[in-house]
Motif scaffolding. Sequence first.
Motif, PDB file in Angstrom:
ATOM      1  N   THR A  79      36.637  22.584  26.624  1.00 42.80           N
ATOM      2  CA  THR A  79      35.694  23.699  26.465  1.00 42.80           C
ATOM      3  C   THR A  79      34.488  23.527  27.369  1.00 42.80           C
ATOM      4  N   ARG A  80      33.996  22.311  27.493  1.00 40.93           N
ATOM      5  CA  ARG A  80      32.859  22.056  28.376  1.00 40.93           C
ATOM      6  C   ARG A  80      33.189  22.455  29.815  1.00 40.93           C
ATOM      7  N   GLU A  81      34.397  22.088  30.293  1.00 42.57           N
ATOM      8  CA  GLU A  81      34.786  22.448  31.653  1.00 42.57           C
ATOM      9  C   GLU A  81      35.003  23.961  31.795  1.00 42.57           C
ATOM     10  N   ASP A  82      35.583  24.577  30.763  1.00 42.17           N
ATOM     11  CA  ASP A  82      35.780  26.031  30.811  1.00 42.17           C
ATOM     12  C   ASP A  82      34.445  26.765  30.882  1.00 42.17           C
ATOM     13  N   LEU A  83      33.468  26.294  30.123  1.00 43.32           N
ATOM     14  CA  LEU A  83      32.154  26.939  30.135  1.00 43.32           C
ATOM     15  C   LEU A  83      31.474  26.798  31.489  1.00 43.32           C
TER      16      LEU A  83
ATOM     17  N   GLN B 217      49.336  26.558  25.727  1.00 47.92           N
ATOM     18  CA  GLN B 217      47.930  26.639  25.341  1.00 47.92           C
ATOM     19  C   GLN B 217      47.816  27.278  23.963  1.00 47.92           C
ATOM     20  N   ARG B 218      46.650  27.138  23.361  1.00 48.20           N
ATOM     21  CA  ARG B 218      46.386  27.801  22.088  1.00 48.20           C
ATOM     22  C   ARG B 218      45.257  28.801  22.291  1.00 48.20           C
ATOM     23  N   ARG B 219      45.540  30.044  21.948  1.00 48.91           N
ATOM     24  CA  ARG B 219      44.564  31.106  22.093  1.00 48.91           C
ATOM     25  C   ARG B 219      44.204  31.658  20.710  1.00 48.91           C
ATOM     26  N   ALA B 220      43.269  32.602  20.692  1.00 55.14           N
ATOM     27  CA  ALA B 220      42.882  33.241  19.439  1.00 55.14           C
ATOM     28  C   ALA B 220      42.453  34.674  19.727  1.00 55.14           C
ATOM     29  N   TYR B 221      42.481  35.480  18.683  1.00 52.75           N
ATOM     30  CA  TYR B 221      41.979  36.847  18.757  1.00 52.75           C
ATOM     31  C   TYR B 221      41.091  37.076  17.535  1.00 52.75           C
ATOM     32  N   ARG B 222      40.235  38.058  17.612  1.00 51.98           N
ATOM     33  CA  ARG B 222      39.429  38.433  16.451  1.00 51.98           C
ATOM     34  C   ARG B 222      40.134  39.580  15.738  1.00 51.98           C
TER      35      ARG B 222
ATOM     36  N   PRO C 129      27.651  39.340  26.572  1.00 51.98           N
ATOM     37  CA  PRO C 129      28.761  40.285  26.378  1.00 51.98           C
ATOM     38  C   PRO C 129      29.669  40.443  27.592  1.00 51.98           C
ATOM     39  N   ARG C 130      29.279  39.903  28.740  1.00 56.30           N
ATOM     40  CA  ARG C 130      30.125  40.084  29.919  1.00 56.30           C
ATOM     41  C   ARG C 130      31.432  39.292  29.811  1.00 56.30           C
ATOM     42  N   LEU C 131      31.517  38.386  28.867  1.00 61.24           N
ATOM     43  CA  LEU C 131      32.689  37.537  28.722  1.00 61.24           C
ATOM     44  C   LEU C 131      33.866  38.340  28.180  1.00 61.24           C
ATOM     45  N   ASP C 132      35.061  38.100  28.717  1.00 67.02           N
ATOM     46  CA  ASP C 132      36.276  38.725  28.219  1.00 67.02           C
ATOM     47  C   ASP C 132      36.440  38.426  26.723  1.00 67.02           C
ATOM     48  N   PRO C 133      36.714  39.442  25.883  1.00 66.91           N
ATOM     49  CA  PRO C 133      36.803  39.206  24.443  1.00 66.91           C
ATOM     50  C   PRO C 133      37.861  38.186  24.052  1.00 66.91           C
ATOM     51  N   GLY C 134      38.997  38.165  24.774  1.00 65.59           N
ATOM     52  CA  GLY C 134      40.028  37.184  24.472  1.00 65.59           C
ATOM     53  C   GLY C 134      39.579  35.770  24.773  1.00 65.59           C
ATOM     54  N   THR C 135      38.867  35.606  25.884  1.00 59.46           N
ATOM     55  CA  THR C 135      38.334  34.294  26.235  1.00 59.46           C
ATOM     56  C   THR C 135      37.286  33.859  25.228  1.00 59.46           C
TER      57      THR C 135
ATOM     58  N   VAL D  68      40.317  30.446  31.306  1.00 62.81           N
ATOM     59  CA  VAL D  68      41.038  30.677  30.050  1.00 62.81           C
ATOM     60  C   VAL D  68      42.021  31.816  30.211  1.00 62.81           C
ATOM     61  N   ALA D  69      41.580  32.904  30.821  1.00 58.90           N
ATOM     62  CA  ALA D  69      42.441  34.074  30.976  1.00 58.90           C
ATOM     63  C   ALA D  69      43.572  33.835  31.969  1.00 58.90           C
ATOM     64  N   SER D  70      43.381  32.924  32.926  1.00 58.82           N
ATOM     65  CA  SER D  70      44.376  32.721  33.985  1.00 58.82           C
ATOM     66  C   SER D  70      45.168  31.434  33.827  1.00 58.82           C
TER      67      SER D  70
END
Length: 591
Positions: free
Chosen positions: A344-348, A365-370, A304-310, A358-360
């Motif tokens: 994604t592998r590099e971001d992780l 880029q292509r982003r998503a929200y819930r 859960p520590r991950l930013d929700p947008g990321t 991702v946030a910076s």
Amino acid sequence: MRPLALLLLCGLAAFGQAPLVLPWSGTPAKPLVLKAEDGGPGKVELRVEAEPAGLRLRLRSDQRTFLTRDRGYQNGDGLIVVLALPERGAPARRFRVLGFSGAASWQGAFTWYRDVALDMSPLPGARMSWTVDRALSWEIRVPWADLAPYHPLLTPEIGLNACFMRAEGKGARAFSLLADPHLQWEQHPRAYVGARFAQPPAVPGAWSALPAQGRLEAGAPLVLQTGAALPVQARLRMPDLAVDLPLSIPAGRGPRKVALPQPLPEGTHRLEIQGPERTLAWSVTVLPAGGPGPLAQALEALGPRLDPGTRATLAFRLAEAQKTDERLAPWEPAPAVLTALATTREDLKALAAGRDPVASRPGLQRRAYRSALDGTLQPYSLRVPEHLQPGARYPLLVFLHGSGQDDQRVLERRRAPQGWFELAPAGRGTSNAFSADHAQDDLREALADVLARYPVDPARIVLAGFSMGGYGVYRTALARPGVFQGLAVFSGSPDLGPRWLGPGHPDFRDPALQARFRGMPIFIFHGTEDRNCPFEATRDLAKGLERAGALVTFVTEAGKGHENPAPDTLEGFFAWLHRLPHEPGAHPRRM
């Protein structure tokens, strides 16, 4: 009768007929007769022939002109051809819709649809010639390499349809092999007539080869689907891997396993097959073992520590990679899937080390929200300025896509000046006029997500759109008064919603709705020869908006069709953006 039912009936009637036999060039055969869909006069004949190098189309129409209109494949004069993989008594979902016109641009010869999705990619090897005397005679040749997987030796049985759009007056009449109400629509299967290629001539040039699988996991063997009238000796080369092997292609057709000197490593590799009379070039993508699964597990493990947008962005990226892989035909490579997994592998890795790229991330880029509406992951495209100053706030252009598209290609060209954020929402669909399917909810949530995560000035948000997105601008501004500093409409249509979706959607030809735009700066562009969204409707709308008190800047280009404006007009639009008031505290008037 509902359109889909009509499609099924006309398609199934065709499927019950004996298949057409498509001859090899030089063999006598009767032409196909394209019948006028309105039942009126006119004679149009089409010959569809195979050659060792490609497909040959010869059209003859009893007319004495050949017009090169904008989108001639829709508006005349132009030809639409469907090549499909038959589906045992059902409309095809694997097909190509080809568009041809006399235009010197990409509109001259291109793939309009690939399967049910809009494609719009050129056919680089296509060649055309025509003469007009007592009738129009038009010849088109397209290399087989531009039409994969369709080839007489690889897919001897195909589905076929053709429609000639003949320019008459200000409109066009359709002459079809098989009438299909969804011929020009995305997200629909296609009706077809069953057809088969005649036996190929026994010449060395009658051969072909195609990767049986365009996507492999690391270490998997390479298999080619081959076909040849005579045995062929060729060479297989993969330049980036220094592979150069002899390749024997026997007569007949079938899969051929290639023994490579080493397993194919992860990546997208160019494959060249050099044989008699031609070299074929394909690509093969080697994906990591397990696909998105291991990466999804690593994302979940970050907790859960991950930013929700990321988290939403990475989860959507992995889910979309899986969907794309499943949607592609077996022979198609997937460089975009490979890029998504590698990124994604590099971001992780960075996230595990305590950094959030991702946030910076700057740039496109292509982003998503819930979504709070239904809990689904929803995407949007975003361009972030390269250098953001601490404490500064930046303007934002929201640009709505046209029909048949989603958000992904909208921002490939700049829509706003340097230093602006640019947002392209997906709108939960490709052809909903931003007035159905919760499209307005998506626009609201996507904008809120950007405002929550980036230094955007909420008083400097401009809404723009092209074609269907132009109607979406009017529709969105009506639904969200006071949010936008200005509006920009490129080749839009004021009544698209009710025309496409039916009653209950706003028609902006209504003076009462035009009055809602009083005091709003609006930049409107429209080409005078636009036949998809008629120029006259936008001209009348611009006058109505001015009478209602809107601050209208109306720009036209003589002879321009349904397309993006010229560079000078775009420069004028950028200048208009700069002239919008942006003193501290400035905000658009409420509508």
